[in-house]
Design a protein around this motif. Structure first.
Motif, short mmCIF file in Angstrom:
data_model
loop_
_atom_site.label_atom_id
_atom_site.label_comp_id
_atom_site.label_asym_id
_atom_site.label_seq_id
_atom_site.Cartn_x
_atom_site.Cartn_y
_atom_site.Cartn_z
N VAL A 1 0.33 -5.58 3.62
CA VAL A 1 -0.38 -4.36 4.00
C VAL A 1 0.57 -3.18 4.10
O VAL A 1 0.24 -2.06 3.67
N GLU A 2 1.75 -3.40 4.65
CA GLU A 2 2.71 -2.30 4.74
C GLU A 2 3.16 -1.84 3.36
O GLU A 2 3.36 -0.65 3.12
N GLU A 3 3.30 -2.80 2.43
CA GLU A 3 3.65 -2.41 1.06
C GLU A 3 2.53 -1.58 0.45
O GLU A 3 2.77 -0.56 -0.19
N LEU B 1 -3.84 -3.14 9.33
CA LEU B 1 -2.50 -3.29 9.90
C LEU B 1 -2.57 -3.40 11.42
O LEU B 1 -1.94 -4.28 12.02
N GLU B 2 -3.35 -2.52 12.04
CA GLU B 2 -3.47 -2.53 13.50
C GLU B 2 -4.08 -3.83 14.00
O GLU B 2 -3.64 -4.39 15.01
N GLU B 3 -5.09 -4.35 13.30
CA GLU B 3 -5.73 -5.58 13.72
C GLU B 3 -4.78 -6.77 13.56
O GLU B 3 -4.72 -7.67 14.41
N THR B 4 -4.01 -6.78 12.47
CA THR B 4 -3.05 -7.86 12.25
C THR B 4 -1.96 -7.83 13.31
O THR B 4 -1.55 -8.88 13.82
N GLU B 5 -1.50 -6.64 13.65
CA GLU B 5 -0.49 -6.52 14.70
C GLU B 5 -1.05 -6.95 16.05
O GLU B 5 -0.34 -7.56 16.85
N ARG B 6 -2.33 -6.67 16.30
CA ARG B 6 -2.95 -7.09 17.56
C ARG B 6 -2.98 -8.62 17.64
O ARG B 6 -2.65 -9.21 18.69
N LEU B 7 -3.34 -9.25 16.55
CA LEU B 7 -3.39 -10.71 16.54
C LEU B 7 -1.99 -11.30 16.72
O LEU B 7 -1.83 -12.32 17.39
N ALA C 1 -9.32 -13.18 4.76
CA ALA C 1 -10.31 -12.81 3.75
C ALA C 1 -10.56 -11.31 3.75
O ALA C 1 -10.64 -10.67 2.68
N ASN C 2 -10.67 -10.71 4.93
CA ASN C 2 -10.90 -9.27 5.03
C ASN C 2 -9.71 -8.48 4.48
O ASN C 2 -9.89 -7.49 3.75
N VAL C 3 -8.51 -8.91 4.85
CA VAL C 3 -7.31 -8.23 4.37
C VAL C 3 -7.17 -8.40 2.86
O VAL C 3 -6.79 -7.46 2.14
N ASN C 4 -7.50 -9.58 2.36
CA ASN C 4 -7.35 -9.84 0.93
C ASN C 4 -8.22 -8.91 0.08
O ASN C 4 -7.84 -8.54 -1.03
N GLU C 5 -9.37 -8.52 0.60
CA GLU C 5 -10.22 -7.58 -0.14
C GLU C 5 -9.47 -6.26 -0.36
O GLU C 5 -9.54 -5.67 -1.45
N LEU C 6 -8.76 -5.82 0.65
CA LEU C 6 -7.99 -4.57 0.53
C LEU C 6 -6.80 -4.76 -0.40
O LEU C 6 -6.43 -3.85 -1.16
N LEU C 7 -6.18 -5.95 -0.37
CA LEU C 7 -5.05 -6.21 -1.25
C LEU C 7 -5.50 -6.29 -2.70
O LEU C 7 -4.77 -5.86 -3.61
N MET C 8 -6.68 -6.82 -2.93
CA MET C 8 -7.22 -6.86 -4.29
C MET C 8 -7.52 -5.45 -4.79
O MET C 8 -7.26 -5.13 -5.96
N ARG C 9 -8.05 -4.61 -3.91
CA ARG C 9 -8.31 -3.22 -4.30
C ARG C 9 -6.99 -2.51 -4.58
O ARG C 9 -6.88 -1.72 -5.54
N THR C 10 -5.97 -2.80 -3.77
CA THR C 10 -4.64 -2.24 -4.01
C THR C 10 -4.14 -2.65 -5.39
O THR C 10 -3.61 -1.84 -6.16
N SER C 11 -4.31 -3.91 -5.72
CA SER C 11 -3.88 -4.44 -7.01
C SER C 11 -4.57 -3.70 -8.16
O SER C 11 -3.93 -3.32 -9.15
N GLU C 12 -5.86 -3.48 -8.02
CA GLU C 12 -6.60 -2.80 -9.07
C GLU C 12 -6.09 -1.38 -9.27
O GLU C 12 -5.89 -0.93 -10.41
N LEU C 13 -5.84 -0.67 -8.18
CA LEU C 13 -5.36 0.71 -8.26
C LEU C 13 -3.98 0.78 -8.90
O LEU C 13 -3.72 1.63 -9.76
N VAL C 14 -3.09 -0.12 -8.50
CA VAL C 14 -1.73 -0.12 -9.03
C VAL C 14 -1.72 -0.48 -10.51
O VAL C 14 -1.06 0.17 -11.33
#
Length: 276
Positions: free
Chosen positions: A110-112, A130-136, A154-167
């Protein structure tokens, strides 16, 4: 990438040497059960054979990376109470390591993603993740043991997949020929593949099996490498400098050299062949 996500063995109580199991194989010389201290672990939590691990059959130890989970559990979650002097904390500490490692791995990704300008449209969502992961990650040991991390991943992976598509879309737009590329797709079986000097810019190699693949001289800028298996992959002279979601764990598993270009956030493995 912040220091807390990089392993600092001097601040850890040798957790990976105790908590994790391993089986006799090409990576480990003997069997060891989870919760059993490795015979090579010294009283000060250092490895007694660290300089010879690869030559005496402990190659797996030189590959493993905890994303800083070990020292965080040791010094923060358990407040510097080691499992030898505080045996009541041992079971929770060992059980929490795999959970904390997953959380720290997610933080790394997420930081990347947040560091990239192309992901600006989803920066708010990434910051929330990021905030939720740090809380956990701040949960106490007992709570970590009870944590069901699957939905969060699973929730974070959706954002990482979107990141992948954009990059990858941005990478492909910058290529000649309209960005047409051979499609590999998630989990591609590329074991032993001959990809020497291959142009893999913008490739989707998520979860790809690159075991013993020849990637020498290959260009992997903009390629999504999350979860790709690099065990014994030849990346000598390859360009990994602009790849996406590459980790120290993957670099450690591969075979590279001084000519291999890597991201500034990662370290060149000591066991790589460095030509003078």
């Amino acid at each position: 990438m912040v220091h807390r996500l990089k392993a600092d063995c001097d601040s850890c109580f040798g957790l990976c040497c105790v908590a994790l199991p391993f089986a006799a194989s090409v990576d480990f010389a003997v069997d060891k059960a989870a919760g059993q201290a490795c015979a090579n672990l010294k009283d000060d939590f250092r490895c007694g054979v660290h300089g010879n691990l690869r030559t005496i059959g402990y190659k797996g130890c030189t590959v493993f990376d905890c994303f800083g989970a070990g020292q965080y559990l040791s010094q923060v979650t358990f407040g510097g109470r080691d499992w030898r002097r505080h045996k009541e904390s041992a079971e929770a500490m060992f059980g929490a390591l795999p959970v904390m490692r997953q959380l720290h791995e997610l933080l790394w990704y997420v930081e990347e993603a947040l560091s990239l300008s192309v992901t600006e449209p989803i920066h708010e969502n990434l910051r929330e993740a990021l905030e939720e992961t740090e809380r956990l990650a701040r949960l106490d040991g007992d709570s970590l043991l009870k944590l069901d991390i699957v939905p969060h991943r699973a929730n974070v992976n959706e954002l990482l997949m979107r990141t992948s598509e954009l990059v990858r879309e941005e990478t492909l737009r910058g290529l000649k020929g309209g960005g047409r590329r051979k499609a590999y797709g998630r989990g591609a079986n590329l074991m032993g593949a001959k990809l020497k000097n291959a142009d893999l810019r913008g490739a989707n190699l998520r979860g790809a099996y690159l075991i013993a693949a020849n990637l020498s001289g290959a260009d992997l800028r903009g390629a999504d490498l999350i979860g790709a298996d690099f065990r014994d992959a030849d990346v000598t002279g390859a360009d990994l400098s602009g790849s996406l979601f590459l980790t120290q764990f993957q670099l450690n598993a591969a075979k590279g050299d001084a000519a291999t270009k890597i991201p500034a956030t990662l370290a060149r493995p000591d066991h790589w062949t460095i030509k003078k």
